[in-house]
Structures are given as C-alpha cells and as structure tokens.
Design a protein around this motif. Structure first.
Motif, PDB file in Angstrom:
ATOM      1  N   PHE A   1       0.644  -1.235  -0.052  1.00 53.02           N
ATOM      2  CA  PHE A   1       0.012  -0.228  -0.035  1.00 53.02           C
ATOM      3  C   PHE A   1       0.936   1.327   0.104  1.00 53.02           C
ATOM      4  O   PHE A   1       0.399   2.312  -0.587  1.00 53.02           O
ATOM      5  N   LEU A   2       2.014   1.191   0.680  1.00 52.17           N
ATOM      6  CA  LEU A   2       2.684   2.618   0.661  1.00 52.17           C
ATOM      7  C   LEU A   2       3.497   2.577  -0.808  1.00 52.17           C
ATOM      8  O   LEU A   2       3.506   3.690  -1.295  1.00 52.17           O
ATOM      9  N   THR A   3       3.867   1.353  -1.524  1.00 51.18           N
ATOM     10  CA  THR A   3       4.237   1.587  -2.885  1.00 51.18           C
ATOM     11  C   THR A   3       3.173   2.039  -3.840  1.00 51.18           C
ATOM     12  O   THR A   3       3.439   2.834  -4.771  1.00 51.18           O
ATOM     13  N   LEU A   4       1.956   1.527  -3.600  1.00 57.50           N
ATOM     14  CA  LEU A   4       1.003   1.912  -4.384  1.00 57.50           C
ATOM     15  C   LEU A   4       0.570   3.244  -4.156  1.00 57.50           C
ATOM     16  O   LEU A   4       0.336   4.203  -5.203  1.00 57.50           O
ATOM     17  N   TYR A   5       0.559   3.986  -3.031  1.00 61.40           N
ATOM     18  CA  TYR A   5       0.310   5.351  -2.827  1.00 61.40           C
ATOM     19  C   TYR A   5       1.363   6.185  -3.473  1.00 61.40           C
ATOM     20  O   TYR A   5       1.180   7.354  -4.039  1.00 61.40           O
ATOM     21  N   ALA A   6       2.759   5.908  -3.273  1.00 65.35           N
ATOM     22  CA  ALA A   6       3.769   6.539  -3.769  1.00 65.35           C
ATOM     23  C   ALA A   6       3.767   6.728  -5.362  1.00 65.35           C
ATOM     24  O   ALA A   6       4.069   7.635  -5.951  1.00 65.35           O
TER      25      ALA A   6
ATOM     26  N   ILE B   1       3.260   1.942 -12.544  1.00 64.37           N
ATOM     27  CA  ILE B   1       2.613   1.466 -11.160  1.00 64.37           C
ATOM     28  C   ILE B   1       2.934  -0.106 -10.750  1.00 64.37           C
ATOM     29  O   ILE B   1       3.236  -0.376  -9.819  1.00 64.37           O
ATOM     30  N   GLY B   2       2.779  -0.794 -11.766  1.00 64.21           N
ATOM     31  CA  GLY B   2       2.698  -2.144 -11.606  1.00 64.21           C
ATOM     32  C   GLY B   2       3.951  -2.939 -11.395  1.00 64.21           C
ATOM     33  O   GLY B   2       4.168  -3.632 -10.728  1.00 64.21           O
ATOM     34  N   ALA B   3       5.313  -2.365 -12.199  1.00 55.71           N
ATOM     35  CA  ALA B   3       6.441  -2.819 -11.956  1.00 55.71           C
ATOM     36  C   ALA B   3       7.002  -2.779 -10.288  1.00 55.71           C
ATOM     37  O   ALA B   3       7.590  -3.799  -9.701  1.00 55.71           O
ATOM     38  N   PRO B   4       6.877  -1.771  -9.937  1.00 56.80           N
ATOM     39  CA  PRO B   4       7.201  -1.425  -8.505  1.00 56.80           C
ATOM     40  C   PRO B   4       6.481  -2.249  -7.701  1.00 56.80           C
ATOM     41  O   PRO B   4       6.716  -2.853  -6.610  1.00 56.80           O
TER      42      PRO B   4
ATOM     43  N   SER C   1       7.353 -12.019  -8.437  1.00 56.77           N
ATOM     44  CA  SER C   1       7.455 -11.620  -7.135  1.00 56.77           C
ATOM     45  C   SER C   1       7.903 -12.708  -6.104  1.00 56.77           C
ATOM     46  O   SER C   1       8.659 -12.532  -5.201  1.00 56.77           O
ATOM     47  N   VAL C   2       7.197 -13.971  -6.244  1.00 52.84           N
ATOM     48  CA  VAL C   2       7.528 -14.880  -5.167  1.00 52.84           C
ATOM     49  C   VAL C   2       9.096 -15.313  -5.353  1.00 52.84           C
ATOM     50  O   VAL C   2       9.774 -15.241  -4.331  1.00 52.84           O
ATOM     51  N   LEU C   3       9.709 -15.406  -6.580  1.00 56.73           N
ATOM     52  CA  LEU C   3      11.073 -15.652  -6.857  1.00 56.73           C
ATOM     53  C   LEU C   3      12.033 -14.516  -6.298  1.00 56.73           C
ATOM     54  O   LEU C   3      12.787 -14.495  -5.676  1.00 56.73           O
ATOM     55  N   ILE C   4      11.588 -13.274  -6.488  1.00 57.41           N
ATOM     56  CA  ILE C   4      12.181 -12.091  -5.852  1.00 57.41           C
ATOM     57  C   ILE C   4      12.342 -12.287  -4.167  1.00 57.41           C
ATOM     58  O   ILE C   4      13.305 -11.856  -3.665  1.00 57.41           O
TER      59      ILE C   4
END
Length: 148
Positions: free
Chosen positions: A17-22, A46-49, A132-135
C-alpha cells in the motif's frame, strides 16, 4: 512459525500500500494526468514497482526472522500474490455484476478494474506474480560476500 508468516504478510501488505500510494502520487506529479487516462503507461509505471518492492522488503524480513529462509520466503510471498490477484478480480466482478458506475455495455471485468481502480491489473501482472515470489525467495536466501 505461523506468527512469523503472518508478520511477513503484514510486511508485504504495508509495503504494497505504501508503494501503491507513492506510485499513484508520483504518476500524477510526473505526467500531470490521472492514472486512468493512459492505461499502458500508468499500468507499467505502477505495476512494476508493485511486483518488486513489497516482495523485496518481505525477502529481507524473511532473511532476518526465519531459520529456513527459502521455505519461509515461499510461504510469506505465495499467499499474498494469489490472494491479491483473486481479491481484486472478485471485487471488480461483483461491481460489474452490480452495474458498475453507469452503462456497462460491453465492459469486461478486467476493463472495469483497469479503468476504475487498478490500471496495472493486467494478465501480464497476474502472471508475473511468479516473479514476485522469486524475488522474495532470492532476497531471503542471498548471502552477502565476505571481504577479507
């Protein structure tokens, strides 16, 4: 172990949610238009981050908290990846069933979700949940090099 996993889910959720807001805020500042005006640019912006940052933070959390780092990272990341995608789709589907926000002729659930709330929500984003899981797993299991 369950408490640590739930803690990891809280880390992912708050980071998400912080990333989405930013990213929503930065998009407005940089492009001077709402995110729903150009789905391709805003979706990628927005999606990549959202695919990377919350799961990188969760991987670091897992690295610090869990003894079995890879297993912990897998459980910490896989449930939120699946849940987020299903929940967004379910909410969008129910809103479309309810008539959305006006004329819904020819509007699919994916179009409604992208146009009204989440321009990043594409089939590519859904499939890239694997990344995302791999990261998360890589961040949790990465050992720093020792310098002599």
């Amino acid at each position: 172990m369950v408490g640590k996993i739930i803690g990891g889910w809280m880390v992912i959720t708050s980071s998400y949610f912080l990333t989405l807001y930013a990213m929503f805020t930065l998009y407005w500042i940089i492009f001077k238009e709402p995110v729903d005006h150009n789905w391709n640019i805003s979706g990628a912006f927005i999606g990549a981050p959202l695919l990377i940052i919350p799961y990188l933070v969760a991987g670091l959390y897992t690295k610090k908290v869990f003894d079995k780092k890879r297993t912990g990272a897998l459980w910490v990341s896989i449930i939120p990846v699946i849940s987020e995608r299903l929940l967004i789709y379910l909410i969008g589907y129910l809103l479309v069933l309810g008539g959305g926000d006006g004329s819904m002729d020819g509007v699919t659930t994916m179009m409604f979700i992208r146009g009204e709330a989440a321009p990043y929500y594409t089939y590519t984003y859904i499939i890239c949940g694997i990344i995302s899981v791999l990261i998360c797993v890589i961040a949790a299991s990465n050992k720093p090099k020792k310098h002599f």
